[in-house]
Write an enzyme that holds these catalytic residues in place. Structure first.
Site, PDB file in Angstrom:
ATOM      1  N   ARG A  98      11.029  -1.011  11.097  1.00  0.00           N
ATOM      2  CA  ARG A  98       9.905  -0.662  11.955  1.00  0.00           C
ATOM      3  C   ARG A  98       9.786  -1.614  13.139  1.00  0.00           C
ATOM      4  O   ARG A  98       9.991  -2.823  12.998  1.00  0.00           O
ATOM      5  CB  ARG A  98       8.599  -0.703  11.141  1.00  0.00           C
ATOM      6  CG  ARG A  98       8.187   0.664  10.672  1.00  0.00           C
ATOM      7  CD  ARG A  98       7.065   0.648   9.698  1.00  0.00           C
ATOM      8  NE  ARG A  98       5.879  -0.098  10.102  1.00  0.00           N
ATOM      9  CZ  ARG A  98       4.768  -0.145   9.395  1.00  0.00           C
ATOM     10  NH1 ARG A  98       4.688   0.523   8.250  1.00  0.00           N
ATOM     11  NH2 ARG A  98       3.736  -0.845   9.796  1.00  0.00           N
ATOM     12  N   LYS A 156       0.841  -1.211   0.000  1.00  0.00           N
ATOM     13  CA  LYS A 156       0.000   0.000   0.000  1.00  0.00           C
ATOM     14  C   LYS A 156       0.872   1.256   0.000  1.00  0.00           C
ATOM     15  O   LYS A 156       0.671   2.163  -0.802  1.00  0.00           O
ATOM     16  CB  LYS A 156      -0.935   0.006   1.226  1.00  0.00           C
ATOM     17  CG  LYS A 156      -1.855  -1.210   1.303  1.00  0.00           C
ATOM     18  CD  LYS A 156      -2.798  -1.127   2.495  1.00  0.00           C
ATOM     19  CE  LYS A 156      -2.121  -1.149   3.847  1.00  0.00           C
ATOM     20  NZ  LYS A 156      -1.383  -2.415   4.137  1.00  0.00           N
ATOM     21  N   ARG A 193      11.754  -5.021   5.013  1.00  0.00           N
ATOM     22  CA  ARG A 193      11.426  -3.604   4.774  1.00  0.00           C
ATOM     23  C   ARG A 193      12.358  -2.684   5.575  1.00  0.00           C
ATOM     24  O   ARG A 193      12.684  -2.947   6.733  1.00  0.00           O
ATOM     25  CB  ARG A 193       9.990  -3.321   5.206  1.00  0.00           C
ATOM     26  CG  ARG A 193       9.704  -1.825   5.205  1.00  0.00           C
ATOM     27  CD  ARG A 193       8.275  -1.443   5.280  1.00  0.00           C
ATOM     28  NE  ARG A 193       7.571  -2.063   6.375  1.00  0.00           N
ATOM     29  CZ  ARG A 193       6.254  -2.067   6.475  1.00  0.00           C
ATOM     30  NH1 ARG A 193       5.525  -1.516   5.522  1.00  0.00           N
ATOM     31  NH2 ARG A 193       5.667  -2.628   7.490  1.00  0.00           N
TER      32      ARG A 193
HETATM   33  P1  AP5 Z   1       4.785  -1.540   1.903  1.00  0.00           P
HETATM   34  O1  AP5 Z   1       4.442  -0.748   0.685  1.00  0.00           O
HETATM   35  O2  AP5 Z   1       5.526  -0.841   3.001  1.00  0.00           O
HETATM   36  O3  AP5 Z   1       3.494  -2.303   2.446  1.00  0.00           O
HETATM   37  P2  AP5 Z   1       2.205  -1.761   3.194  1.00  0.00           P
HETATM   38  O4  AP5 Z   1       1.035  -2.457   2.587  1.00  0.00           O
HETATM   39  O5  AP5 Z   1       2.187  -0.255   3.194  1.00  0.00           O
HETATM   40  O6  AP5 Z   1       2.483  -2.355   4.633  1.00  0.00           O
HETATM   41  P3  AP5 Z   1       2.341  -1.759   6.083  1.00  0.00           P
HETATM   42  O7  AP5 Z   1       3.063  -2.707   6.981  1.00  0.00           O
HETATM   43  O8  AP5 Z   1       2.758  -0.322   6.150  1.00  0.00           O
HETATM   44  O9  AP5 Z   1       0.825  -1.877   6.296  1.00  0.00           O
HETATM   45  P4  AP5 Z   1       0.087  -1.962   7.600  1.00  0.00           P
HETATM   46  O10 AP5 Z   1      -1.292  -1.791   7.089  1.00  0.00           O
HETATM   47  O11 AP5 Z   1       0.335  -3.134   8.452  1.00  0.00           O
HETATM   48  O12 AP5 Z   1       0.738  -0.779   8.470  1.00  0.00           O
HETATM   49  P5  AP5 Z   1       0.236   0.675   8.901  1.00  0.00           P
HETATM   50  O13 AP5 Z   1       1.406   1.547   8.915  1.00  0.00           O
HETATM   51  O14 AP5 Z   1      -0.964   1.065   8.115  1.00  0.00           O
HETATM   52  O15 AP5 Z   1       5.630  -2.816   1.393  1.00  0.00           O
HETATM   53  C1  AP5 Z   1       6.203  -3.717   2.338  1.00  0.00           C
HETATM   54  C2  AP5 Z   1       7.627  -4.107   1.856  1.00  0.00           C
HETATM   55  O16 AP5 Z   1       7.525  -4.843   0.644  1.00  0.00           O
HETATM   56  C3  AP5 Z   1       8.527  -2.892   1.548  1.00  0.00           C
HETATM   57  O17 AP5 Z   1       9.832  -3.197   1.944  1.00  0.00           O
HETATM   58  C4  AP5 Z   1       8.438  -2.752   0.016  1.00  0.00           C
HETATM   59  O18 AP5 Z   1       9.643  -2.223  -0.517  1.00  0.00           O
HETATM   60  C5  AP5 Z   1       8.220  -4.187  -0.428  1.00  0.00           C
HETATM   61  N1  AP5 Z   1       7.363  -4.298  -1.614  1.00  0.00           N
HETATM   62  C6  AP5 Z   1       6.301  -3.530  -1.919  1.00  0.00           C
HETATM   63  N2  AP5 Z   1       5.734  -3.944  -3.082  1.00  0.00           N
HETATM   64  C7  AP5 Z   1       6.470  -5.026  -3.490  1.00  0.00           C
HETATM   65  C8  AP5 Z   1       6.394  -5.920  -4.615  1.00  0.00           C
HETATM   66  N3  AP5 Z   1       5.453  -5.780  -5.572  1.00  0.00           N
HETATM   67  N4  AP5 Z   1       7.313  -6.926  -4.706  1.00  0.00           N
HETATM   68  C9  AP5 Z   1       8.260  -7.072  -3.746  1.00  0.00           C
HETATM   69  N5  AP5 Z   1       8.389  -6.257  -2.680  1.00  0.00           N
HETATM   70  C10 AP5 Z   1       7.505  -5.250  -2.540  1.00  0.00           C
HETATM   71  O19 AP5 Z   1      -0.299   0.380  10.383  1.00  0.00           O
HETATM   72  C11 AP5 Z   1       0.591   0.062  11.443  1.00  0.00           C
HETATM   73  C12 AP5 Z   1      -0.202  -0.055  12.741  1.00  0.00           C
HETATM   74  O20 AP5 Z   1      -0.834   1.212  13.054  1.00  0.00           O
HETATM   75  C13 AP5 Z   1      -1.363  -1.069  12.753  1.00  0.00           C
HETATM   76  O21 AP5 Z   1      -0.906  -2.370  13.044  1.00  0.00           O
HETATM   77  C14 AP5 Z   1      -2.264  -0.479  13.838  1.00  0.00           C
HETATM   78  O22 AP5 Z   1      -1.804  -0.796  15.115  1.00  0.00           O
HETATM   79  C15 AP5 Z   1      -2.122   1.022  13.632  1.00  0.00           C
HETATM   80  N6  AP5 Z   1      -3.139   1.568  12.703  1.00  0.00           N
HETATM   81  C16 AP5 Z   1      -2.892   2.145  11.487  1.00  0.00           C
HETATM   82  N7  AP5 Z   1      -4.042   2.515  10.905  1.00  0.00           N
HETATM   83  C17 AP5 Z   1      -5.044   2.159  11.764  1.00  0.00           C
HETATM   84  C18 AP5 Z   1      -6.453   2.241  11.700  1.00  0.00           C
HETATM   85  N8  AP5 Z   1      -7.080   2.780  10.638  1.00  0.00           N
HETATM   86  N9  AP5 Z   1      -7.165   1.748  12.748  1.00  0.00           N
HETATM   87  C19 AP5 Z   1      -6.564   1.226  13.826  1.00  0.00           C
HETATM   88  N10 AP5 Z   1      -5.213   1.111  13.947  1.00  0.00           N
HETATM   89  C20 AP5 Z   1      -4.465   1.566  12.919  1.00  0.00           C
END
Ligand code: AP5
Length: 222
Positions: free
Chosen positions: A165, A18, A132
């Site tokens: 992270r 994402k 990552r």
């Molecule tokens: P990346 O693009 O970083 O993946 P992502 O989908 O953004 O993953 P996140 O871990 O950021 O998502 P998340 O939803 O768990 O975390 P968030 O920060 O929202 O890609 C991952 C890796 O793969 C990278 O190294 C990239 O280079 C590589 N990659 C990408 N595409 C690729 C491909 N095609 N092929 C190979 N490699 C690839 O949330 C974190 C925490 O915050 C949650 O756990 C929760 O506690 C809290 N939180 C956030 N939002 C909310 C909400 N709305 N409600 C409640 N709690 C929340």
């Protein structure tokens, strides 16, 4: 709302790409990239009361309470740069958050235009998250195998230090995946019933290939 306005949600499991695709969408379409994860991590780093409340949930891979994140998004979507379109990454994550989003958009005569689901198999997600790295200074994302920086540990864009992270350790990642399946995946049906969903297969494909599909979905909005 104009015909070409993009009010976009990116859905997908942790590590589905994402953030990676969001950087490209935001730059290409001139949209504010609104990531609740980034907003919460910034609050944790700054030691604010919000950060203190969020940290306990984030470090175990659980979700921050709905009312907290809904409040964050309500304020952010009221800012002027979001009036001409926005990209939500990591929100909504529960059916309650999705309903709150519908209500707040309706109140300002807006609606979602696209929900893009990035679909990646769980085994691949774990490899992606464990490799990552993120720039401490500008937030740019890398992967040590799939998208390495030119110099290990250093951001290509700004020279900042890359870090791993805190929630990318194996135990927390496994819990994040369970939480995704239980609480967030049902949103795909919720939005499919509104005919908003485009699912893109991200498994075994490099970011540029996935980006090609994302652009096709958003064609005409540039
Ligand atoms: P990346 O693009 O970083 O993946 P992502 O989908 O953004 O993953 P996140 O871990 O950021 O998502 P998340 O939803 O768990 O975390 P968030 O920060 O929202 O890609 C991952 C890796 O793969 C990278 O190294 C990239 O280079 C590589 N990659 C990408 N595409 C690729 C491909 N095609 N092929 C190979 N490699 C690839 O949330 C974190 C925490 O915050 C949650 O756990 C929760 O506690 C809290 N939180 C956030 N939002 C909310 C909400 N709305 N409600 C409640 N709690 C929340």
């Amino acid at each position: 709302m104009t015909d070409s306005q993009l009010n976009l949600v990116l859905l997908g499991a942790p590590g589905a790409g994402k953030g990676t695709q969001a950087e490209r969408i935001a730059a290409t379409f001139g949209l504010p990239h609104i990531s609740t994860g980034e907003i919460l991590r910034a609050a944790v780093a700054a030691g604010t009361p919000l950060g203190a409340q969020a940290q306990q949930h984030m470090q175990t891979g659980g979700l921050v309470p709905d009312e907290v994140v809904v409040g964050i998004i309500r304020e952010r979507l009221a800012e002027p740069d979001a009036a001409r379109g926005f990209l939500l990454d990591g929100f909504p994550r529960t059916l309650q958050q999705a309903a709150a989003l519908d209500d707040m958009l309706a109140a300002s005569n807006r609606a979602l235009t696209h929900v893009i689901v990035l679909d990646v198999p769980p085994a691949e997600l774990i490899e992606r998250l464990s490799g990552r790295r993120t720039c401490r200074q500008c937030g740019k994302g890398y992967h040590i195998k799939f998208d390495p920086p030119k110099q290990p540990g250093i951001c290509d864009a700004c020279g900042g230090e890359l870090y791993q992270r805190a929630d990318d350790n194996e135990e927390t990642v496994r819990n994040r995946l369970v939480v995704y399946g239980e609480q967030t995946e049902p949103l795909i049906d919720y939005y499919a019933r509104k005919d908003l969903v485009s699912t893109i297969s991200g498994g075994g494909r490099m970011p540029d290939d996935v980006w090609g599909d994302v652009k096709r979905v958003l064609a005409g909005a540039e």
